[in-house]
Design an enzyme around this catalytic site. Sequence first.
Site, PDB file in Angstrom:
ATOM      1  CG  ASP A 189      -7.620 -23.105  -9.676  1.00 44.17           C
ATOM      2  OD1 ASP A 189      -6.991 -22.436 -10.512  1.00 44.17           O
ATOM      3  OD2 ASP A 189      -8.250 -22.604  -8.715  1.00 44.17           O
ATOM      4  N   GLY A 195      -9.731 -18.973  -9.047  1.00 44.12           N
ATOM      5  CA  GLY A 195      -9.778 -19.601 -10.368  1.00 44.12           C
ATOM      6  C   GLY A 195     -11.181 -20.122 -10.647  1.00 44.12           C
ATOM      7  CE1 TYR A 231       0.366 -11.870  -4.246  1.00 44.81           C
ATOM      8  CE2 TYR A 231       1.296  -9.734  -4.862  1.00 44.81           C
ATOM      9  CZ  TYR A 231       0.944 -11.031  -5.187  1.00 44.81           C
ATOM     10  OH  TYR A 231       1.192 -11.503  -6.456  1.00 44.81           O
ATOM     11  CE  LYS A 260       3.649 -14.981  -6.024  1.00 38.71           C
ATOM     12  NZ  LYS A 260       3.341 -16.358  -6.514  1.00 38.71           N
ATOM     13  CG  ASN A 303       1.453  -3.671 -12.792  1.00 31.65           C
ATOM     14  OD1 ASN A 303       2.605  -3.484 -12.418  1.00 31.65           O
ATOM     15  ND2 ASN A 303       0.416  -3.229 -12.117  1.00 31.65           N
ATOM     16  CB  VAL A 318      -7.961   8.290 -11.829  1.00 34.61           C
ATOM     17  CG1 VAL A 318      -6.487   8.689 -11.866  1.00 34.61           C
ATOM     18  CG2 VAL A 318      -8.426   7.824 -13.200  1.00 34.61           C
ATOM     19  NE  ARG A 376       1.522   0.343 -10.359  1.00 36.62           N
ATOM     20  CZ  ARG A 376       1.912   1.450  -9.744  1.00 36.62           C
ATOM     21  NH1 ARG A 376       2.640   2.353 -10.357  1.00 36.62           N
ATOM     22  NH2 ARG A 376       1.575   1.668  -8.484  1.00 36.62           N
TER      23      ARG A 376
HETATM   24  N1  UDP Z   1      -5.330   2.365  -9.936  1.00 42.14           N
HETATM   25  C1  UDP Z   1      -6.223   3.379 -10.155  1.00 42.14           C
HETATM   26  N2  UDP Z   1      -7.516   3.176  -9.811  1.00 42.14           N
HETATM   27  C2  UDP Z   1      -7.968   2.021  -9.272  1.00 42.14           C
HETATM   28  C3  UDP Z   1      -7.046   0.979  -9.060  1.00 42.14           C
HETATM   29  C4  UDP Z   1      -5.734   1.182  -9.397  1.00 42.14           C
HETATM   30  O1  UDP Z   1      -5.867   4.457 -10.637  1.00 42.14           O
HETATM   31  O2  UDP Z   1      -9.176   1.938  -8.972  1.00 42.14           O
HETATM   32  C5  UDP Z   1      -3.915   2.565 -10.303  1.00 42.14           C
HETATM   33  C6  UDP Z   1      -2.948   2.393  -9.130  1.00 42.14           C
HETATM   34  O3  UDP Z   1      -2.699   3.624  -8.490  1.00 42.14           O
HETATM   35  C7  UDP Z   1      -1.706   1.878  -9.822  1.00 42.14           C
HETATM   36  C8  UDP Z   1      -2.210   1.166 -11.070  1.00 42.14           C
HETATM   37  O4  UDP Z   1      -3.556   1.571 -11.234  1.00 42.14           O
HETATM   38  O5  UDP Z   1      -0.902   2.965 -10.229  1.00 42.14           O
HETATM   39  C9  UDP Z   1      -2.126  -0.328 -10.983  1.00 42.14           C
HETATM   40  O6  UDP Z   1      -2.786  -0.748  -9.832  1.00 42.14           O
HETATM   41  P1  UDP Z   1      -2.968  -2.278  -9.516  1.00 42.14           P
HETATM   42  O7  UDP Z   1      -3.626  -2.377  -8.175  1.00 42.14           O
HETATM   43  O8  UDP Z   1      -3.592  -2.943 -10.681  1.00 42.14           O
HETATM   44  O9  UDP Z   1      -1.459  -2.798  -9.470  1.00 42.14           O
HETATM   45  P2  UDP Z   1      -0.218  -2.356  -8.555  1.00 42.14           P
HETATM   46  O10 UDP Z   1      -0.579  -1.111  -7.800  1.00 42.14           O
HETATM   47  O11 UDP Z   1       0.015  -3.525  -7.664  1.00 42.14           O
HETATM   48  O12 UDP Z   1       0.896  -2.098  -9.502  1.00 42.14           O
END
Ligand code: UDP
Length: 330
Positions: free
Chosen positions: A31, A36, A144, A148, A173, A204, A212
Site C-alpha cells: 500500500d 489506505g 475513474y 478501471k 457500491n 441527499v 444503489r
Molecule cells: N448521494 C447522496 N448524497 C451524497 C452523496 C451521494 O444522496 O452526499 C447518493 C448519490 O446520488 C448516489 C448514491 O448516493 O445515488 C451513491 O453515491 P456514491 O457516490 O457513494 O456512489 P455512486 O454514485 O458511484 O454509485
Amino acid sequence: MKTLVTGGAGFIGSHLVDGLLTKGHEVVAIDNFVSGRPENLKARASDPRLQLIQADIRDVSAMEGCFEGVDWVFHLAALADIVPSIQKPMDYYSTNVTGTLNVLEAARAAGVKRFVYVASSSSYGIPDKVPTPETAEIRCEYPYALTKYLGELAVLHWHKVYHLPAVALKFFNIYGPRSRTSGTYGAVFGVFLAQKTNGKPYTVVGDGTQTRDFTYVTDAVSALILAAESEISGEVFNVGSGGSYSINHLVRLLGGDVAYVPKRPGEPDATYADISKIRRMLNWHPSVSFEEGVRRMLECSEDWKAAPVWEPDSVKAATREWFEYLGKAS
Ligand code: UDP
C-alpha cells in the site's frame, strides 16, 4: 498459501487481509498509504504472517521481491472517486492502468497461480437494463470509470496472451466499517455518517429516489476468495447484494434531517447487479442484508466523528467540475 494484496491497507483490502489471515494464509499487503491506512490493519499488527509493505504500484522497483513465492494476487490498489479523476486524469491513468500493468507483469514473472482484479461497476455508466448483466454495453462516464475499465481489459488480455489465470470482479457500491473517513467528497456512507455523528443534515442528491446496489464488504471479500479458489479464468463477474436500495431508505434507516443538493450529471438512477453468473459459476451469494449492514455501520459511526462534514455549499464547490464537464456532455 502465500497471498499478495495490493491496496491491502485500504477499506476493502484490509477486510480481505483479515479474511485471508483467518483462513491461515501468509499475506503480503502492499500500500502507498495515500488513502489506505496502517490503522486499518492494527488488529493484525502483531501477526507474524502479515507483512505490510509501503510501496506504490507505479514504482516497479519498490515492488521488487514482494511477489517472490506468491500463490495468489488480489489487485485492489487504485485511485478512487469521480471529481479528482476529472481534475487529474493522468494520475488516474498512471495508477489504475500503468500500475495494473506493473502488477500484472510482476505476477506473471513470479508465476502466480491466481490473479483477481477488482473492477468497477461504474463502467456500465447509465445502463439500459437493471439488474445489469456482465454483457451490458460499456459506457464510462468519467476518467475513474475509464481507467478501471482499461485495467480490467489489461487483466483479461494478460490471461489471453500470457495465460495468466486471472478473473475480474465488478464491485457495486461496497460499504462497511473502515470505508474512507478523510479526503475528497466521496462515497455516500462516509458522507452521511460524518453528517450524522456531527449533527448535520444528510446531503441527499436529487429527490433521493435513486437506488444503489449497496453491497456489504464481507460479502465482497467472500467473492474475492471464492474467485481465487476457483479454476475459472478469463471471466468477469458482477458482485452485488441482490437488491437495490434508495437513498431515502438509507436516510430512514440512519434517521435525521435532510438537505437536498442537485442531481448530478452522468449518474444512473439505479445500480443493480445481475448476479446470476457469479451465483451459477462460483456458487457465491451475498449474506448480509442492507438493514443488517446499516446496523453494523451505525455501531461504528463514531469512526466518522473527525471526518470532513459536507454541507450543501461545500458539496456544490467540491462537485463544480463534475457539473462543468459532465453537464456539458449530456
Ligand atoms: N448521494 C447522496 N448524497 C451524497 C452523496 C451521494 O444522496 O452526499 C447518493 C448519490 O446520488 C448516489 C448514491 O448516493 O445515488 C451513491 O453515491 P456514491 O457516490 O457513494 O456512489 P455512486 O454514485 O458511484 O454509485
